[in-house]
Design an enzyme around this catalytic site. Structure first.
Site, PDB file in Angstrom:
ATOM      1  N   HIS A  79       0.832  -1.208   0.000  1.00  0.00           N
ATOM      2  CA  HIS A  79       0.000   0.000   0.000  1.00  0.00           C
ATOM      3  C   HIS A  79       0.863   1.255   0.000  1.00  0.00           C
ATOM      4  O   HIS A  79       2.093   1.204   0.087  1.00  0.00           O
ATOM      5  CB  HIS A  79      -0.950   0.001   1.201  1.00  0.00           C
ATOM      6  CG  HIS A  79      -0.291  -0.015   2.546  1.00  0.00           C
ATOM      7  ND1 HIS A  79       0.455   1.038   3.027  1.00  0.00           N
ATOM      8  CD2 HIS A  79      -0.271  -0.957   3.532  1.00  0.00           C
ATOM      9  CE1 HIS A  79       0.905   0.767   4.236  1.00  0.00           C
ATOM     10  NE2 HIS A  79       0.485  -0.451   4.566  1.00  0.00           N
TER      11      HIS A  79
ATOM     12  N   CYS B 114       3.209  -4.700   6.681  1.00  0.00           N
ATOM     13  CA  CYS B 114       2.953  -4.586   5.251  1.00  0.00           C
ATOM     14  C   CYS B 114       4.214  -4.120   4.521  1.00  0.00           C
ATOM     15  O   CYS B 114       5.230  -3.794   5.135  1.00  0.00           O
ATOM     16  CB  CYS B 114       1.823  -3.593   4.994  1.00  0.00           C
ATOM     17  SG  CYS B 114       0.240  -4.074   5.718  1.00  0.00           S
TER      18      CYS B 114
END
Length: 412
Positions: A146, A154
């Protein structure tokens, strides 16, 4: 007046639907931005179409995400790469929810995993946990690539980068691709790097990933990935009527004869390069790696207590011993911890190596109880042993950049 009120009402409703902290732009337009002209020209020059299939490779230590695209001849070639803005945790796989580890392994991303309305600008879920993760009792959710340059498990990019990465995926789906593969590795699996990390508690897991890495290096096509006996297997076709089951014995299977031959040749070349790399007296410093399930549980507990507002240490706990220098240089920090060659607790090693796969086809044939691998004649490109030593793309980054990247390992 009524018109202005109606417009304001529509605006408020749109913002509400977009979610907390979103803006009107988050509803979709940024997900439709086109790739820059220079990338489009690069694709044309390499024999790729806008809608041709893609795959991605991630390397933690180098901090790089690569985008590969299929050419007209069926093979994949790298289009571009992006410096990862931030990823959290250490080298090694993700074990449990809250351990802050960015996953390593082979994942599939389909259209339903794309999120054009992400609070992190744009995002896609990489698909953790996959069959391997579930078979080995690993847990976690919402592991993404992202934007927003903020990570707690992430792979986070800048907003501009993720717009381009998102566009690659969007165009491939519109071109007919059902799902693209994401390969996440601790580092480029060159002979030098494998020799450098030999003895690490995660080494057997990394050797298993390396088989898939090698198959891609040989064929320049994403490997077919299955799971049996709680381990990854690559480019295998089960016997008629047999299936791969993540927790069951591997069924009899076959591989293309040309791939078997090319892989064996590749391994011989690699063995020579690996032996030479081990002889080198001076090797780059290892980066910290997670010491198995025990350390993951410690970090997960730390994360929970931190989320509850309890007073916890500034950095997550670690099982790694810390070097205490008699006269540390002024710029030394707690990040300059060194890691033991092997885990001190045998249970850690047992947790880590559960599900280790064979690293060569010949090894697989010699394993007691392993399925017989039969050859199937299919064409496959010859290997390129020059990759064993790495390339200019994997050259060591400057010391200041390395230190900055180490500090960024743990996310926010």
């Amino acid at each position: 007046m009524k018109s202005r009120i109606a417009s304001a009402t529509v605006l408020a409703a749109a913002l509400f639907l977009a979610g907390c902290g979103e803006t009107l732009e988050d509803i979709a337009p940024k997900a439709e931005r086109q790739l820059p002209a220079h990338i489009v020209q690069t694709m044309k020059a390499k024999g790729m179409s806008k809608g041709s299939p893609i795959m991605m490779r991630i390397f933690k230590e180098e901090g790089v995400l690569e985008v590969w695209k299929q050419k007209h001849n069926g093979r994949y070639e790298k289009v571009t790469s992006y410096d990862i803005c931030k990823w959290s945790g250490k080298l090694g796989p993700k074990y449990t929810e809250g351990d802050r580890q960015a996953p390593e392994g082979f994942y599939r991303v389909g259209p339903a995993q794309m999120n054009p309305k992400s609070s992190y600008h744009l995002a896609f879920n990489i698909g953790f946990p996959n069959n391997y993760d579930r078979a080995n009792g690993r847990s976690g959710q919402h592991l993404m690539v992202h934007g927003a340059c903020s990570s707690a498990g992430c792979y986070s990019m800048t907003d501009k980068q993720v717009e381009e990465i998102y566009a690659f995926a969007r165009d491939a789906f519109r071109g007919g691709q059902q799902a693209f593969q994401v390969q996440a590795f601790p580092f480029r699996m060159t002979a030098e790097n494998m020799a450098r990390y030999e003895g690490d508690p995660n080494y057997d897991y990394w050797k298993m990933l390396k088989e898939g890495y090698d198959h891609f290096e040989i064929t320049r096509q994403p490997p077919k990935v299955d799971v049996c006996e709680r381990r990854y297997v690559f480019n295998r076709v089960p016997a008629e009527g047999a299936v791969f089951s993540p927790t069951e014995m591997c069924p009899p299977s076959r591989q293309p004869e040309s791939l078997v031959t090319a892989y064996q040749s590749y391994q011989k070349e690699f063995a020579v390069a690996f032996a030479e790399a081990k002889k080198k007296r001076s090797k780059p410093e290892r980066k910290p790696s997670i010491l198995g399930q025990k350390e993951a549980v410690l970090v997960a507990d730390w994360s929970k207590r931190r989320a509850r507002g309890e007073r916890v240490s500034a950095e997550p706990p670690s099982l790694a011993p810390v070097a205490v220098a008699a006269a540390a240089p002024p710029q030394s920090t707690p990040v300059t911890a060194f890691r033991a060659e092997t885990a001190s607790d045998p249970a850690v090693g047992a947790q880590q190596t559960a599900g280790t796969s064979q690293t060569t086809v010949s090894d697989a044939r010699s394993q007691v109880g392993a399925p017989q691998v039969q050859a199937e004649a299919l064409p496959v490109p010859t290997p390129n042993p020059s990759r064993f030593g790495g390339s200019a793309e994997s050259a060591a980054e400057p010391a200041a950049s390395r230190l900055s990247r180490i500090w960024n390992l743990f996310g926010n």
